[in-house]
Design a protein around this motif. Structure first.
Motif, PDB file in Angstrom:
ATOM      1  N   THR A 518       0.847  -1.194   0.000  1.00 44.15           N
ATOM      2  CA  THR A 518       0.000   0.000   0.000  1.00 44.15           C
ATOM      3  C   THR A 518       0.883   1.245   0.000  1.00 44.15           C
ATOM      4  O   THR A 518       2.111   1.151   0.155  1.00 44.15           O
ATOM      5  N   ASP A 519       0.260   2.414  -0.146  1.00 41.28           N
ATOM      6  CA  ASP A 519       1.037   3.665  -0.160  1.00 41.28           C
ATOM      7  C   ASP A 519       1.779   3.865   1.162  1.00 41.28           C
ATOM      8  O   ASP A 519       2.931   4.314   1.186  1.00 41.28           O
ATOM      9  N   LYS A 520       1.126   3.521   2.286  1.00 44.07           N
ATOM     10  CA  LYS A 520       1.777   3.679   3.592  1.00 44.07           C
ATOM     11  C   LYS A 520       2.992   2.764   3.709  1.00 44.07           C
ATOM     12  O   LYS A 520       4.031   3.162   4.252  1.00 44.07           O
ATOM     13  N   MET A 521       2.866   1.538   3.184  1.00 41.30           N
ATOM     14  CA  MET A 521       3.989   0.600   3.277  1.00 41.30           C
ATOM     15  C   MET A 521       5.140   1.049   2.381  1.00 41.30           C
ATOM     16  O   MET A 521       6.307   0.921   2.755  1.00 41.30           O
ATOM     17  N   GLN A 533       7.976  -2.731  12.210  1.00 43.43           N
ATOM     18  CA  GLN A 533       7.151  -1.610  11.749  1.00 43.43           C
ATOM     19  C   GLN A 533       6.338  -1.997  10.519  1.00 43.43           C
ATOM     20  O   GLN A 533       5.164  -1.633  10.390  1.00 43.43           O
ATOM     21  N   LEU A 534       6.968  -2.756   9.618  1.00 41.96           N
ATOM     22  CA  LEU A 534       6.255  -3.212   8.425  1.00 41.96           C
ATOM     23  C   LEU A 534       5.125  -4.166   8.788  1.00 41.96           C
ATOM     24  O   LEU A 534       4.032  -4.106   8.211  1.00 41.96           O
ATOM     25  N   LEU A 539      -0.805  -5.150   9.401  1.00 41.34           N
ATOM     26  CA  LEU A 539      -2.001  -5.457  10.193  1.00 41.34           C
ATOM     27  C   LEU A 539      -2.967  -4.281  10.189  1.00 41.34           C
ATOM     28  O   LEU A 539      -4.185  -4.447  10.073  1.00 41.34           O
ATOM     29  N   ALA A 540      -2.424  -3.056  10.325  1.00 40.47           N
ATOM     30  CA  ALA A 540      -3.266  -1.862  10.323  1.00 40.47           C
ATOM     31  C   ALA A 540      -3.971  -1.666   8.984  1.00 40.47           C
ATOM     32  O   ALA A 540      -5.090  -1.134   8.929  1.00 40.47           O
ATOM     33  N   GLU A 541      -3.337  -2.137   7.903  1.00 43.80           N
ATOM     34  CA  GLU A 541      -3.914  -1.998   6.565  1.00 43.80           C
ATOM     35  C   GLU A 541      -4.888  -3.130   6.237  1.00 43.80           C
ATOM     36  O   GLU A 541      -5.431  -3.188   5.139  1.00 43.80           O
ATOM     37  N   GLY A 542      -5.078  -4.067   7.192  1.00 47.64           N
ATOM     38  CA  GLY A 542      -6.086  -5.116   7.001  1.00 47.64           C
ATOM     39  C   GLY A 542      -5.569  -6.436   6.481  1.00 47.64           C
ATOM     40  O   GLY A 542      -6.366  -7.305   6.092  1.00 47.64           O
ATOM     41  N   PHE A 543      -4.240  -6.634   6.467  1.00 49.19           N
ATOM     42  CA  PHE A 543      -3.683  -7.897   5.993  1.00 49.19           C
ATOM     43  C   PHE A 543      -3.433  -8.825   7.189  1.00 49.19           C
ATOM     44  O   PHE A 543      -2.684  -8.476   8.101  1.00 49.19           O
ATOM     45  N   ASN A 544      -4.054  -9.992   7.163  1.00 49.76           N
ATOM     46  CA  ASN A 544      -3.855 -10.958   8.252  1.00 49.76           C
ATOM     47  C   ASN A 544      -2.436 -11.505   8.249  1.00 49.76           C
ATOM     48  O   ASN A 544      -1.874 -11.770   7.178  1.00 49.76           O
ATOM     49  N   ASP A 545      -1.862 -11.687   9.439  1.00 46.62           N
ATOM     50  CA  ASP A 545      -0.588 -12.399   9.505  1.00 46.62           C
ATOM     51  C   ASP A 545      -0.867 -13.899   9.515  1.00 46.62           C
ATOM     52  O   ASP A 545      -2.028 -14.337   9.485  1.00 46.62           O
ATOM     53  N   LEU A 546       0.189 -14.705   9.537  1.00 51.34           N
ATOM     54  CA  LEU A 546       0.015 -16.157   9.473  1.00 51.34           C
ATOM     55  C   LEU A 546      -0.810 -16.676  10.646  1.00 51.34           C
ATOM     56  O   LEU A 546      -1.650 -17.566  10.480  1.00 51.34           O
TER      57      LEU A 546
END
Length: 570
Positions: A518-521, A533-534, A539-546
């Motif tokens: 994303t733009d923030k990343m 930080q990444l 997570l804040a952008e809505g991507f689930n971790d494993l």
């Protein structure tokens, strides 16, 4: 006017459904786009998503096209004449041979406008195909049952004649040798053949043969877990190893250094299994490990990999872009190769030039130019990539990015109009971005080249026959990662074990972290953000971790909390 508009956009069965009022034209247009994204026929998309009634569709089509209607529940799909057509054609045509009368082969289809299927079946079977209309959802299940039964009957037939299996050694036709040699006596030949056949029947991924001072054991790796299956007398260990070395065209006199070889076992006209064989000298003899390479494992279909719907959409969007870098990361044995080849199978069309560089090539696919690495001869990932770029490529797959040189060429190719797929050995997606930076790839090149980063693990599926509900205290569930609002309707299952499975599990499912930039990343990468930080940004952008993806599988009843703990613990 509506009818003319309908006929101009849709034909065959879809046009019939619109005319009969089972489907509106606007819905047909919407669903057609979704079906194209998922690379499946529109009728199959409608039925599998329960957007139309399968039985009603079949009956209307039967009346409209004058094709007799038949209920597949009325026959035993395990006894159909699949061999007349073959697995590949059954899947391609989505049609199932039912029975023969004279020179006529009656074929079950769900779309009576599928004339090409009948033409292909006529050409391959030398019989006159007669269409019989069946329900789409029942046809999907019947095809799987019939093909599984055909494979089982083939291995049972082979099991009855263990001395005369069609097995060859080596990688090239010119080097094929018959391995029913007099070097080994008949009992050893039969024993080795049975070990190989049993491993295929049980869906094993690896076979380990290990000599010790007073014992010799054979273990299978099933669903990622090793288990002992036999303990032959240590006195025959050398003969078993020699037999395998003969089969895989190794030097049987050399026992001081590791060796690599390959065995090919033909099960039927349409199915062959490769074994990648490696020997390694140990204190009490040579250990042999055989990796079982089944080409059908890369043709599962994307819906069987275990993606969540949103993850699947992101993955398909990324691989359908004309250029960019798609990276799959995870430990050895996490299913990266199967994921990549599932994507390549979707992209493998006559209009695209696809080349792969692998070490070694594990799954052979017609239509893809596959190159085996040979560092001794100077053929490395970097040199293969340079050669590919002079071969007018559309899509490139690199087995692994191991060094800066390979990474630089891959990034450059992704920036100059090529889709590049590759793997990295990192623990999760954010670590992959830092790994590229540590290799020496500038941040501005990373953010312009990378389309998708995907981390994955393979977890064991709970057996549907014996899994039982499990009770855990809320404190344990919260510490495991579940949210408070999820606990109210949470239903978790545990493994038990029965005749249908191994210790309560049967098969495996992928657990994924799918990450697009994303733009923030991108801003964070340019500013030198670290892995933590990444990960927080993702997570804040809505991507689930494993871990979160794994817990979703637990909530769905696909696997157990214990299994997710095993594969995702730090």
């Amino acid at each position: 006017m509506n009818s003319a508009s309908t006929n101009s956009q849709f034909s065959g069965l879809i046009s019939c459904l619109i005319e009969k009022g089972l489907l509106t034209q606007s819905d047909a247009q919407t669903y057609s786009q979704e079906a194209q994204k998922n690379r499946i026929p529109l009728i199959r998309y409608l039925v599998t998503n329960k957007l139309v009634d399968s039985k009603a569709v079949a009956r209307e089509a039967s009346i409209e096209f004058g094709v007799p209607f038949f209920d597949l529940n009325a026959i035993d799909c395990r006894k159909l004449p699949i061999n007349l057509v073959g697995e590949k054609l059954v899947r391609k045509c989505h049609a199932l041979p039912l029975f023969i009368r004279g020179k006529t082969l009656f074929v079950a289809i769900s779309d009576p406008a599928n004339f090409h299927a009948l033409d292909d079946i006529k050409f391959h079977s030398r019989l006159n195909p007669e269409a019989i209309l069946v329900e789409e959802d029942k046809l999907i299940k019947a095809i799987e049952v019939a093909l599984e039964a055909a494979d089982n009957s083939m291995t049972e037939m082979l099991d009855a004649d263990l001395d005369n299996l069609d097995i060859t050694g080596g990688d090239e036709d010119a080097n094929k040798v018959e391995v029913n040699s007099d070097i080994d006596d008949a009992p050893i030949v039969r024993y080795v053949n049975k070990i190989l056949l049993d491993s295929i029947k049980q869906g094993v991924s690896d076979i380990h043969m290990e000599p010790y001072e007073k014992t010799f054991r054979i273990r299978y790796r099933s669903d990622g877990i090793l288990r002992q299956v036999a303990s032959p007398p240590p006195s025959i260990a050398n003969r078993l190893v020699s037999r395998l070395k003969v089969m895989s065209k190794m030097d049987i006199a050399e026992r001081r250094v590791p060796q690599d070889g390959r065995i090919k076992m033909t099960l039927s006209k349409n199915r062959a299994i490769d074994f990648r064989v490696n020997t390694c000298p140990t204190l009490f003899g040579e250990k042999v490990v055989l990796r079982i390479l089944d080409p059908t494992s890369a043709q599962l279909g994307i819906e069987k990999l275990g993606f969540e719907p949103e993850q699947q959409r992101i993955f398909l969007e990324a691989i359908n872009k004309p250029y960019g870098l798609v990276l799959v990361t995870g430990p050895t044995g996490s299913g990266k190769t199967v994921t990549l080849y599932t994507g390549l199978n979707i992209l493998n069309t006559i209009e695209r030039n696809i080349s792969t560089a692998e070490d070694p090539v594990e799954i052979t696919v017609e239509g893809i130019n596959q190159v085996n690495m040979n560092p001794k001869a100077g053929l490395t990932f970097a040199s293969a990539l340079r050669a590919f770029l002079r071969q007018d490529p559309d899509i490139i797959m690199v087995g692994e990015i191991r060094d800066l040189e390979t990474a630089e060429i891959a990034v450059k190719a992704a920036q100059t109009g090529h889709l590049v797929l590759s793997t990295l050995h990192t623990n999760d997606a954010p670590q992959t971005l830092n790994r590229l930076l540590q290799m020496g790839i500038p941040a501005f090149n990373i953010i312009s080249a990378v389309n998708l980063i995907m981390a994955q693990r393979l977890g064991r599926r709970l057996c549907e026959h014996c899994k039982i509900p499990a009770e855990f205290p809320d404190k344990i569930l919260l510490s495991a990662g579940f949210k408070q609002e999820e606990l109210r309707d949470l239903k978790i299952f545990s493994a038990v074990g029965c005749d249908h499975c191994t210790n309560g599990y049967k098969g495996r499912v992928g657990v994924y972290q799918v990450l697009t930039l994303t733009d923030k990343m991108r801003t964070l990468i340019l500013n030198g953000g670290n892995t933590d930080q990444l990960a927080e940004c993702a997570l804040a952008e809505g991507f689930n971790d494993l871990r979160r993806s794994g817990l979703n599988k637990v909530r769905m009843g696909v696997t157990s909390l214990e299994e997710i703990d095993r594969i995702t613990k730090e």
